[in-house]
Design an enzyme around this catalytic site. Structure first.
Site, PDB file in Angstrom:
ATOM      1  N   HIS A  37      18.518   9.674  -5.002  1.00 14.53           N
ATOM      2  CA  HIS A  37      18.921   8.921  -6.197  1.00 14.53           C
ATOM      3  C   HIS A  37      20.155   8.097  -5.890  1.00 14.53           C
ATOM      4  CE1 HIS A  37      16.340  11.241  -9.064  1.00 14.53           C
ATOM      5  NE2 HIS A  37      16.399  12.106  -8.062  1.00 14.53           N
ATOM      6  N   GLU A  81       9.811  21.476 -10.652  1.00 14.12           N
ATOM      7  CA  GLU A  81      11.173  21.862 -10.280  1.00 14.12           C
ATOM      8  C   GLU A  81      11.646  22.890 -11.294  1.00 14.12           C
ATOM      9  OE1 GLU A  81      15.506  19.703  -9.479  1.00 14.12           O
ATOM     10  OE2 GLU A  81      14.072  18.841 -10.875  1.00 14.12           O
TER      11      GLU A  81
END
Length: 366
Positions: A26, A227
């Site tokens: 990211h 996740e």
């Protein structure tokens, strides 16, 4: 079953030398301390704490930043997640001009190059960038300018994945994709979605039309799933969002049928073990399912997620993974090869990377 660590840690210089890509990182998680200090001074913004411990704030749920959202790059599972996400909002809020955005992009490419990364699919979630609200396309144009300059200087090539926030509405997601399809911003190669699955619940159906429109327009698709939620998030990403790649996806290990589907459809998992352990998805590297996923035959890549606040680099994470799971140099060559194949780089870039990797491994002994 637990795996015995390797007897010796593979040298990080050897890892840096491997031609490779990174597919799950990211932009919001790569600001250096120098980046933050410079931006804060330029905008006359006070730091939220001592400079020497600034990144420690990302582990505190009490971090107080104005005008925050609930998006995020890294996953859930730790009491510090909400503070981590607000920290990302604060730091991205310091980027207020096109020149500053371009500089952040250039710095990202330089950081990746320092780790021996030749190509990156970087995830950008515009909900973090408070000064650019309502001007997403302008933000991506400014970032592209920085990546263009980096490309000209021989640094890591970069494609961007525009990331939706999991708690956005279907209408907002579809409007965002319509804007991307109409404007075709340069270097935007994919549509993504991130955020905390555990908080928002299953969102695949909500974003189904947005991802279908992206697919029709030729945008690639990558989805954060599996996740903080279980395997059901990965199923939704594949069946509802036409995901070509899963970011994280580690909870797929809990569903044998899902493992078979990932293998059959050659859907890779962009795994980030340090992030998963730091944020509490798994209590330790030893209990992380990275090795079990690989042994099952799932195409897995090894990535950093948010390296700056996690205090890591790709070569460090690869070295630790080798040490923890008993990976050999040849295993790391496999990670490099899979990273190239899993990337959304164009055909020429992939061909060049494959050739570079083959040439490198032909002259460097395992």
């Amino acid at each position: 079953m637990p795996y015995s660590p390797a007897t010796a840690r593979i040298d990080e210089e050897a890892i840096r030398a491997l031609p490779k890509a990174e597919v799950h990182v990211h932009l919001e998680g790569t600001f250096s301390l120098l980046d933050l200090l410079t931006l804060a001074k330029e905008n006359a913004v006070a730091l939220p704490g001592p400079a020497a411990t600034l990144f420690d704030i990302s582990t505190h749920t009490g971090f107080d930043a104005p005008d925050v959202t609930t998006g995020g790059g890294a996953g859930a599972g730790s009491a510090g997640l909400s503070g981590f996400l607000r920290f990302l909002d604060w730091q991205c809020g310091l980027v207020r001009t096109p020149a500053q955005a371009a500089r952040v992009a250039y710095a990202f490419a330089a950081r990746q190059s320092a780790s021996g990364i030749r190509y990156s699919d970087v995830i950008v979630n515009p909900t973090h960038w408070n000064a650019w609200r309502g001007r997403d396309l302008a933000l991506f144009d400014a970032l592209a300018a920085g990546f263009d300059e980096a490309d000209q200087d021989g640094l890591c090539r970069v494609g961007m994945a525009y990331s939706l926030l999991r708690n956005q509405s279907a209408a907002e997601a579809e409007a965002a994709v319509a804007g991307l399809v109409s404007a075709r911003p340069r270097r935007v190669v994919a549509l993504s979605v991130d955020g905390d699955e555990k908080v928002t619940g299953r969102t695949g159906e909500k974003f189904q039309h947005a991802f279908a429109a992206a697919a029709r327009a030729g945008l690639r698709r990558t989805v954060h799933a599996g996740e903080s939620s279980g395997p059901e998030g990965v199923w939704d990403a594949i069946d509802l969002l036409q995901a070509e790649r899963i970011d994280h996806g580690v909870r797929a290990i809990e569903d044998p049928a899902l493992i078979e589907r990932l293998i059959a459809d050659d859907i890779s998992l962009g795994v980030c073990p340090r992030s998963n352990v730091t944020l509490g998805i798994y209590p330790s590297w030893e209990q992380h399912p990275l090795r079990r996923l690989l042994d099952a035959g799932v195409p897995v890549t090894l990535n950093t997620d948010d390296p700056a606040p996690l205090g890591s680099t790709l070569e460090s994470d690869w070295a630790v993974a080798a040490e923890q799971f008993g990976f050999t140099y040849d295993d790391l060559v496999g990670f490099a090869a899979r990273s190239i194949e899993a990337s959304f780089a164009d055909a020429d870039t992939k061909a060049a990377l494959r050739a570079d990797l083959a040439e490198h491994t032909a002259v460097v002994p395992a």
